[in-house]
Design an enzyme around this catalytic site. Sequence first.
Site, mmCIF file in Angstrom:
data_model
loop_
_atom_site.group_PDB
_atom_site.id
_atom_site.type_symbol
_atom_site.label_atom_id
_atom_site.label_comp_id
_atom_site.label_asym_id
_atom_site.label_seq_id
_atom_site.Cartn_x
_atom_site.Cartn_y
_atom_site.Cartn_z
ATOM 1 N N LYS A 13 3.148 -0.119 1.169
ATOM 2 C CA LYS A 13 2.607 0.481 2.407
ATOM 3 C C LYS A 13 3.709 0.687 3.446
ATOM 4 O O LYS A 13 3.804 1.746 4.061
ATOM 5 C CB LYS A 13 1.495 -0.402 3.004
ATOM 6 C CG LYS A 13 0.342 -0.690 2.064
ATOM 7 C CD LYS A 13 -0.746 -1.493 2.736
ATOM 8 C CE LYS A 13 -0.337 -2.906 3.144
ATOM 9 N NZ LYS A 13 -0.227 -3.865 2.015
ATOM 10 N N ARG A 87 -7.849 -5.556 7.767
ATOM 11 C CA ARG A 87 -7.807 -6.374 6.563
ATOM 12 C C ARG A 87 -9.137 -7.085 6.328
ATOM 13 O O ARG A 87 -9.266 -7.810 5.342
ATOM 14 C CB ARG A 87 -6.720 -7.438 6.727
ATOM 15 C CG ARG A 87 -5.448 -7.192 5.909
ATOM 16 C CD ARG A 87 -4.499 -8.298 6.276
ATOM 17 N NE ARG A 87 -3.428 -8.534 5.363
ATOM 18 C CZ ARG A 87 -2.207 -8.002 5.463
ATOM 19 N NH1 ARG A 87 -1.937 -7.126 6.391
ATOM 20 N NH2 ARG A 87 -1.268 -8.342 4.607
ATOM 21 N N ARG A 126 11.951 -8.706 -3.961
ATOM 22 C CA ARG A 126 12.242 -8.524 -2.536
ATOM 23 C C ARG A 126 12.875 -9.803 -1.971
ATOM 24 O O ARG A 126 13.850 -9.742 -1.222
ATOM 25 C CB ARG A 126 10.929 -8.204 -1.790
ATOM 26 C CG ARG A 126 11.076 -8.099 -0.294
ATOM 27 C CD ARG A 126 9.892 -7.380 0.324
ATOM 28 N NE ARG A 126 8.752 -8.270 0.522
ATOM 29 C CZ ARG A 126 7.550 -7.859 0.943
ATOM 30 N NH1 ARG A 126 7.320 -6.586 1.156
ATOM 31 N NH2 ARG A 126 6.570 -8.710 1.118
ATOM 32 N N ARG A 138 11.373 -13.776 3.276
ATOM 33 C CA ARG A 138 10.226 -14.027 4.150
ATOM 34 C C ARG A 138 9.586 -15.347 3.767
ATOM 35 O O ARG A 138 9.487 -15.677 2.589
ATOM 36 C CB ARG A 138 9.203 -12.901 3.960
ATOM 37 C CG ARG A 138 9.218 -11.887 5.067
ATOM 38 C CD ARG A 138 8.353 -10.711 4.746
ATOM 39 N NE ARG A 138 6.959 -11.055 4.466
ATOM 40 C CZ ARG A 138 6.011 -10.154 4.292
ATOM 41 N NH1 ARG A 138 6.292 -8.867 4.363
ATOM 42 N NH2 ARG A 138 4.774 -10.506 4.039
ATOM 43 N N ARG A 149 -2.017 -14.962 -0.692
ATOM 44 C CA ARG A 149 -2.100 -13.610 -0.113
ATOM 45 C C ARG A 149 -2.936 -12.688 -0.996
ATOM 46 O O ARG A 149 -3.732 -11.891 -0.507
ATOM 47 C CB ARG A 149 -0.696 -13.029 0.092
ATOM 48 C CG ARG A 149 -0.035 -13.554 1.360
ATOM 49 C CD ARG A 149 1.464 -13.493 1.294
ATOM 50 N NE ARG A 149 1.994 -12.144 1.261
ATOM 51 C CZ ARG A 149 3.247 -11.855 0.863
ATOM 52 N NH1 ARG A 149 4.058 -12.817 0.464
ATOM 53 N NH2 ARG A 149 3.665 -10.618 0.879
HETATM 54 P P1 ADP Z 1 1.945 -8.178 3.034
HETATM 55 O O1 ADP Z 1 1.091 -6.951 3.045
HETATM 56 O O2 ADP Z 1 3.276 -7.977 2.335
HETATM 57 O O3 ADP Z 1 1.253 -9.425 2.565
HETATM 58 P P2 ADP Z 1 2.150 -8.144 5.987
HETATM 59 O O4 ADP Z 1 3.515 -8.027 6.536
HETATM 60 O O5 ADP Z 1 1.246 -6.980 6.153
HETATM 61 O O6 ADP Z 1 2.382 -8.540 4.482
HETATM 62 O O7 ADP Z 1 1.416 -9.436 6.570
HETATM 63 C C1 ADP Z 1 1.995 -10.711 6.518
HETATM 64 C C2 ADP Z 1 0.999 -11.768 7.004
HETATM 65 O O8 ADP Z 1 0.638 -11.502 8.370
HETATM 66 C C3 ADP Z 1 -0.341 -11.839 6.272
HETATM 67 O O9 ADP Z 1 -0.273 -12.610 5.100
HETATM 68 C C4 ADP Z 1 -1.230 -12.471 7.346
HETATM 69 O O10 ADP Z 1 -0.985 -13.852 7.489
HETATM 70 C C5 ADP Z 1 -0.740 -11.807 8.610
HETATM 71 N N1 ADP Z 1 -1.469 -10.538 8.892
HETATM 72 C C6 ADP Z 1 -0.938 -9.290 8.945
HETATM 73 N N2 ADP Z 1 -1.871 -8.370 9.241
HETATM 74 C C7 ADP Z 1 -3.039 -9.051 9.396
HETATM 75 C C8 ADP Z 1 -4.369 -8.673 9.707
HETATM 76 N N3 ADP Z 1 -4.707 -7.394 9.914
HETATM 77 N N4 ADP Z 1 -5.310 -9.644 9.787
HETATM 78 C C9 ADP Z 1 -4.995 -10.929 9.588
HETATM 79 N N5 ADP Z 1 -3.772 -11.367 9.283
HETATM 80 C C10 ADP Z 1 -2.786 -10.444 9.184
#
Ligand code: ADP
Length: 191
Positions: A13, A87, A126, A138, A149
Amino acid sequence: MNIILLGPPGAGKGTQAGHLVETRDMIQLSTGDMLRAAKTSGTEMGKRVAEVMDRGELVTDEIVIGLIREQLEGDKKGGFIFDGFPRTLAQADALEALLNEFGEKLDTVIEMQVNDEVLVERIVNRAKEAVAAGGTARADDNEESLKIRLMEYYKKTSPLIGYYHAKGNLTSIDGLASIEEVQGSIAKILG
Ligand code: ADP
């Protein structure tokens, strides 16, 4: 144009959003990036979400909705790309209400389909690449957090696929294709 990029962690994404920012002057709204920035800057909120994020769990709807609201108040340029938001179904409802409030609408939701083995591989790579480049991986790019996740995604986020399909604005694409091919599929959808 306002669009959502939907897909599990590691689906690509962020990569695709970056391309749309460059080529269409759109604005990428990544809640993951916003939360990581809050974490590093050491704000109260950042401290509160750090552990939750590192474990791989979702932070509360209230926090991320607040972050998105702030961004919608700014310049909208070529439109918004929602990356990693919504999400949960509650976040999807909140987004609809926010867009209405700001006189905007959601044009399309693009679901990037990828299978689990590839996701794990991509995320492990990554993390390795970050370390090889002299940085640090990360905090949530480890096997244990990744498993959580993925579970969070299937439990809380994947219902959005059915939801947006029923609303009639979902298009699914193959996220396993090359970066350029995925760019092409997205360009076709956006016209
Ligand atoms: P990825 O899609 O690679 O898991 P992101 O960078 O989008 O990672 O998100 C990392 C973390 O940030 C998630 O695992 C969660 O803890 C938090 N997070 C991000 N966006 C949201 C969201 N919309 N609602 C709740 N938690 C979120």
